[in-house]
Scaffold this active site. Sequence first.
Site, short mmCIF file in Angstrom:
data_model
loop_
_atom_site.label_atom_id
_atom_site.label_comp_id
_atom_site.label_asym_id
_atom_site.label_seq_id
_atom_site.Cartn_x
_atom_site.Cartn_y
_atom_site.Cartn_z
N TRP A 129 1.20 -1.60 0.13
CA TRP A 129 0.19 0.25 -0.26
C TRP A 129 0.66 1.48 -0.11
O TRP A 129 2.37 1.17 0.77
CB TRP A 129 -1.05 0.12 1.25
CG TRP A 129 -1.87 1.53 1.34
CD1 TRP A 129 -2.97 1.51 0.42
CD2 TRP A 129 -1.71 1.82 2.72
NE1 TRP A 129 -3.02 3.20 0.70
CE2 TRP A 129 -2.73 2.92 2.30
CE3 TRP A 129 -1.83 1.68 4.42
CZ2 TRP A 129 -3.58 4.04 3.12
CZ3 TRP A 129 -1.85 2.30 4.76
CH2 TRP A 129 -2.74 3.92 4.79
N ASP A 210 -1.32 -6.70 8.71
CA ASP A 210 -2.47 -5.86 8.12
C ASP A 210 -3.63 -6.21 7.52
O ASP A 210 -3.73 -6.38 6.30
CB ASP A 210 -1.69 -4.58 7.98
CG ASP A 210 -2.25 -3.47 6.94
OD1 ASP A 210 -4.03 -2.96 7.67
OD2 ASP A 210 -2.13 -2.45 6.24
N LYS A 245 -13.74 -0.68 5.37
CA LYS A 245 -14.53 -1.09 4.23
C LYS A 245 -14.82 -2.45 4.13
O LYS A 245 -16.28 -2.07 4.25
CB LYS A 245 -12.83 -2.13 3.30
CG LYS A 245 -11.48 -1.00 3.30
CD LYS A 245 -11.66 0.01 2.21
CE LYS A 245 -9.99 0.35 2.48
NZ LYS A 245 -9.84 2.14 2.03
#
Length: 395
Positions: A129, A210, A245
């Site tokens: 990311w 993560d 999300k």
Amino acid sequence: MFSQLQHPPADPILGLSVKFSADNNPDKIDLGAGIYKDNTGKTPVLDCVKIAEQFRVDQEVSKAYLGSKGSALFNDKIAALILGDHKVLLENRIRTVSTPGGTGALRIAGELINKTKPGATIWVSNPTWANHQGIFKAAGLNVKTYPYYDYENKCLDFDGMIAALKLIPKDDAVLFHACCHNPSGMDLNPQQWQEVAQLSKEIGFMPVIDIAYQGFGEGLEADAFGVRLMAETVEQMIICSSCSKNFGLYRERIGACSIIGKSVSAADIIGAVMVTVVRVNYSMPPAHGAAIVETILDSAELTAQWHIELKEMRDRIGDMRHLLVDKLIENGVSRDFSFIAKQNGMFSFLGIDAAQIDRLQSEFGIYVVGSSRISLAAISTDNVDYLTKSIAKVL
Ligand code: LMR
């Protein structure tokens, strides 16, 4: 003082959204930021969230401080969501703080590592990311990368990854994506997770996982396979999670940093130090998002409804992966894009070059991150023809 400052480069993901908003092309498509959109192009507030939010508004009697850890109920529920009925919960070896989004969790994790070992090295996948490196550097860590994605063959470079992990010194930290790897969409399979977890144990580096997309890959349980296995295998690890999300709570900024210690007393110390890290950063986390999530997870009925809504989002993204591949063929693209249908979560690399990315943007109003990462969640049955015809033209 500020006269020394120079204008920074635009953020590779958020900068694109700014440009997209200013574009007058009526057919424009934003494949940049990872935000779920339904088939009409809207990012909905989930029904379960609406109900939970109303319930909280009706029930809330105080806005007094909750403390640096945030809500205890949220922290317990989120640890259970990620780990299930894992032994580390039964053994009381995990300490969790609510954080402002997954980004806040990563920053707290980075600062805690830096407090323990100033200037420690954290290894991140290549690619990862776009914000990971910046967050960890800002926390004082040294960032290095290990191979992950094979750009040429559009698959995992697992041999390269394992070879690099074998050379990582004990006491360095290593970041893994639990599922829906951002940006490549390439995940480890269960057997690969076994190897990685075993290696983490043998070498003794600190796994930092993560988990920002739990429920967007194969499902809530399957997406947590790697993190649960790692927690089973190693004695200590860090988990950074996000509700942006899977609960669609992007702007509420709610995530969590959970740390597993070797023993109850070790976990107590880590938890107490984590609180001091929070205190000097933002003192206490925002509470509203946590209140929504804990209300949903504390109600069997709302949880069942959330599962349905989450599945709808997951299935739609999966459908768009297949539709994109089919439409590219239908619109005359001979290059093989079938890898997109085999990957997971919101993102994949298109694998097109910088000039083609520029043309998509300037000629067609189609915004793709500079790495060629696209968000599949922005594709719809309405825009897929325009998108694939445009890709066919730039190819
Ligand atoms: C993304 O990767 O697009 C999202 O996580 C949004 C962000 O903050 O970058």
